[in-house]
Design a protein around this motif. Structure first.
Motif, PDB file in Angstrom:
ATOM      1  N   CYS A 137     -22.478  11.178 -30.128  1.00  0.00           N
ATOM      2  CA  CYS A 137     -24.035  11.942 -29.877  1.00  0.00           C
ATOM      3  C   CYS A 137     -24.418  11.984 -31.014  1.00  0.00           C
ATOM      4  CB  CYS A 137     -23.785  12.719 -29.600  1.00  0.00           C
ATOM      5  SG  CYS A 137     -25.238  13.583 -28.724  1.00  0.00           S
ATOM      6  N   ALA A 170     -27.811  13.670 -30.890  1.00  0.00           N
ATOM      7  CA  ALA A 170     -28.345  14.548 -30.701  1.00  0.00           C
ATOM      8  C   ALA A 170     -30.090  13.782 -30.474  1.00  0.00           C
ATOM      9  CB  ALA A 170     -28.693  15.579 -31.844  1.00  0.00           C
ATOM     10  N   CYS A 171     -30.400  13.023 -29.514  1.00  0.00           N
ATOM     11  CA  CYS A 171     -31.268  12.325 -29.941  1.00  0.00           C
ATOM     12  C   CYS A 171     -32.053  12.747 -28.910  1.00  0.00           C
ATOM     13  CB  CYS A 171     -30.758  10.677 -29.576  1.00  0.00           C
ATOM     14  SG  CYS A 171     -30.603  10.149 -27.680  1.00  0.00           S
ATOM     15  N   GLY A 172     -31.699  13.443 -28.112  1.00  0.00           N
ATOM     16  CA  GLY A 172     -32.395  13.689 -26.942  1.00  0.00           C
ATOM     17  C   GLY A 172     -32.417  12.924 -25.270  1.00  0.00           C
ATOM     18  N   GLN A 228     -31.143  14.121 -22.002  1.00  0.00           N
ATOM     19  CA  GLN A 228     -31.674  14.990 -20.666  1.00  0.00           C
ATOM     20  C   GLN A 228     -33.012  14.640 -20.622  1.00  0.00           C
ATOM     21  OE1 GLN A 228     -32.420  18.732 -22.706  1.00  0.00           O
ATOM     22  NE2 GLN A 228     -31.507  19.684 -21.302  1.00  0.00           N
ATOM     23  N   TYR A 249     -27.644  20.604 -24.181  1.00  0.00           N
ATOM     24  CA  TYR A 249     -27.022  20.485 -25.142  1.00  0.00           C
ATOM     25  C   TYR A 249     -26.210  22.062 -26.170  1.00  0.00           C
ATOM     26  CZ  TYR A 249     -30.009  16.323 -24.992  1.00  0.00           C
ATOM     27  OH  TYR A 249     -30.303  15.650 -24.182  1.00  0.00           O
ATOM     28  N   ASP A 253     -26.268  24.773 -28.897  1.00  0.00           N
ATOM     29  CA  ASP A 253     -27.534  24.670 -29.919  1.00  0.00           C
ATOM     30  C   ASP A 253     -27.479  23.730 -31.338  1.00  0.00           C
ATOM     31  OD1 ASP A 253     -27.249  26.731 -29.324  1.00  0.00           O
ATOM     32  OD2 ASP A 253     -26.778  28.125 -30.281  1.00  0.00           O
ATOM     33  N   ASN A 254     -26.581  22.653 -31.880  1.00  0.00           N
ATOM     34  CA  ASN A 254     -26.591  21.906 -32.656  1.00  0.00           C
ATOM     35  C   ASN A 254     -27.296  20.780 -32.086  1.00  0.00           C
ATOM     36  OD1 ASN A 254     -24.404  21.019 -31.005  1.00  0.00           O
ATOM     37  ND2 ASN A 254     -23.394  21.226 -32.836  1.00  0.00           N
ATOM     38  N   GLY A 255     -27.319  20.530 -31.345  1.00  0.00           N
ATOM     39  CA  GLY A 255     -27.714  19.454 -30.150  1.00  0.00           C
ATOM     40  C   GLY A 255     -27.402  18.497 -29.346  1.00  0.00           C
TER      41      GLY A 255
END
Ligand code: SF4
Length: 70
Positions: free
Chosen positions: A10, A12-14, A17, A26, A28-30
């Motif tokens: 991952c 952490a692009c978002g 979601q 996510y 806390d680190n995304g």
């Protein structure tokens, strides 16, 4: 079907979601986690919900897998 997430892939692009807030959240680190469990895989309906399919399709790193049960 089984939905498996690979937090190590991952970025952490978002997007997941955004597409499927009922399924993805996510840390806390995304990095991705499921909304409802700390596990990295769970059973989903064989008739895959459209929002989950969308999240699977948009993940740029293939950190979301949809697998047939053995
Ligand atoms: S779409 Fe993929 S890369 Fe982006 S946050 Fe979700 S799992 Fe991570």
């Amino acid at each position: 079907m089984i939905c498996r997430i690979l937090p190590e892939k991952c970025i952490a692009c978002g997007l997941c979601q955004l597409k499927a807030p009922d399924y993805f959240d996510y840390y806390d680190n995304g990095l991705v986690k499921f909304s409802n469990t700390e596990k990295t895989e769970q059973l989903v309906a064989d008739n895959i919900p459209e929002e989950l399919l969308e999240a699977y399709r948009v993940c740029p790193t293939r950190a979301i897998l949809l697998l047939k049960e053995d």
